[in-house]
Enzyme design. Structure first.
Site, PDB file in Angstrom:
ATOM      1  N   ASP A  33      35.521  14.841 -18.016  1.00 16.74           N
ATOM      2  CA  ASP A  33      36.308  13.652 -17.669  1.00 16.74           C
ATOM      3  C   ASP A  33      36.853  12.980 -18.922  1.00 16.74           C
ATOM      4  OD1 ASP A  33      35.909  13.520 -14.779  1.00 16.74           O
ATOM      5  OD2 ASP A  33      33.807  13.115 -15.238  1.00 16.74           O
ATOM      6  N   GLY A 143      27.813   8.266 -10.856  1.00 18.17           N
ATOM      7  CA  GLY A 143      26.713   7.597 -10.162  1.00 18.17           C
ATOM      8  C   GLY A 143      27.119   6.681  -9.022  1.00 18.17           C
ATOM      9  N   ASP A 170      35.234  15.510  -6.100  1.00 16.34           N
ATOM     10  CA  ASP A 170      34.612  14.961  -7.306  1.00 16.34           C
ATOM     11  C   ASP A 170      34.158  13.530  -7.063  1.00 16.34           C
ATOM     12  OD1 ASP A 170      33.922  14.392  -9.942  1.00 16.34           O
ATOM     13  OD2 ASP A 170      36.001  14.045 -10.573  1.00 16.34           O
TER      14      ASP A 170
HETATM   15  C1  DX5 Z   1      34.393   9.794 -11.860  1.00 16.62           C
HETATM   16  C2  DX5 Z   1      34.412  11.172 -12.481  1.00 16.62           C
HETATM   17  C3  DX5 Z   1      33.448  12.128 -11.871  1.00 16.62           C
HETATM   18  C4  DX5 Z   1      32.027  11.696 -12.006  1.00 16.62           C
HETATM   19  C5  DX5 Z   1      31.160  12.435 -11.051  1.00 16.62           C
HETATM   20  O1  DX5 Z   1      35.482   9.076 -12.308  1.00 16.62           O
HETATM   21  O2  DX5 Z   1      35.686  11.746 -12.345  1.00 16.62           O
HETATM   22  O3  DX5 Z   1      33.638  13.436 -12.410  1.00 16.62           O
HETATM   23  O4  DX5 Z   1      31.530  11.880 -13.296  1.00 16.62           O
HETATM   24  O5  DX5 Z   1      29.893  11.939 -11.184  1.00 16.62           O
HETATM   25  P1  DX5 Z   1      28.924  11.694  -9.975  1.00 16.62           P
HETATM   26  O6  DX5 Z   1      28.566  13.055  -9.453  1.00 16.62           O
HETATM   27  O7  DX5 Z   1      27.807  10.979 -10.586  1.00 16.62           O
HETATM   28  O8  DX5 Z   1      29.657  10.860  -8.937  1.00 16.62           O
HETATM   29 ZN    ZN Z   2      35.948  13.846 -12.721  1.00 19.27          ZN
END
Ligand code: DX5
Ligand code: ZN
Length: 222
Positions: A33, A143, A170
């Site tokens: 990210d 999270g 995601d």
């Molecule tokens: C949020 C990100 C995601 C996130 C996913 O903006 O794009 O990739 O890190 O993390 P979890 O699985 O914790 O929701």
């Molecule tokens: Zn992401």
């Protein structure tokens, strides 16, 4: 279905050993990210991090750009292990040009759509991309809890984009939301905090167990 690990929630001080452990689990790829503190409220990986992560592994890497000016970063992250660069529909009028620039690098091209964006908005871009990244959360932080209705959006994207489009989900992926997502036949699950949170004992075994829980009942071949 494939499973990618979102590196945002890994142990950043030990990212190399986190990647090595993931490789041992047989994970399908890494999701990185990029955040600029402008397009989203948070700041996360930049171009040098992407490059170093790519140097540390031969796993496919998908770069999720949550930045206001993605065009200026494309060449810098177009590394051989970068499988796809995903930009947000919500960047606005520069989207067609950004997609064109990504395509020019020969790397896979994706559009991410926020939970509040109507799926039908991407119809004009179906011929220019190979992946749609459906955000299960409002982008910016790991999270968070998956927004209700995310699994239903997978079906909508499938009907707008057809069977050859890769659909990734995601944000907020954990065993219970993964079950809903699997039923909707997404191609890629991206998981961060569930994978990296609360690991105890042997890291590889703990990750393997979580991967098995998330992917239980579906083939990882696709
Ligand atoms: C949020 C990100 C995601 C996130 C996913 O903006 O794009 O990739 O890190 O993390 P979890 O699985 O914790 O929701
Ligand atoms: Zn992401």
């Amino acid at each position: 279905m494939k499973l990618y690990a979102s590196m945002l929630s890994c142990d950043l001080l030990n990212i190399e050993s986190e990647i090595e452990a993931l490789v041992e689990t047989g994970i399908d790829g890494l999701h990185v990210d990029m955040m600029d503190g402008h397009f989203v409220r948070n700041i996360a990986f930049g171009i040098d991090h992407v490059r170093q992560i790519c140097r540390a592994t031969s796993l496919p890497v998908s770069v999720h750009m949550m930045v206001s000016n993605p065009a200026s970063f494309i060449d810098a992250v177009a590394h051989e292990h970068v499988e796809s660069i995903v930009v947000h529909y919500e960047i606005g009028s520069e989207l067609p040009e950004v997609l064109r620039l990504i395509k020019e690098t020969g790397i896979g091209v994706g559009i991410a759509i926020n939970p509040t964006t109507e799926v039908s908005r991407i119809v004009d871009y179906v011929g220019s991309i190979d992946t749609v990244l459906i955000m299960g959360v409002h982008p910016g932080f790991g999270g968070q809890t998956m927004v209700p209705g995310t699994a239903e959006r997978i079906g909508c994207v499938r009907s707008v984009c057809g069977s050859s489009m890769k659909i990734a989900v995601d944000g907020g992926v954990n065993p219970s939301t993964a079950n809903l997502v699997k039923l909707s036949e997404a191609d890629i699950l991206v998981a961060g905090s569930y994978l990296f949170g609360g690991n105890s004992g042997n890291k590889v075994d703990s990750l393997k167990e979580k991967i098995e829980t998330l992917c239980h009942g579906v083939s990882r071949e696709r």
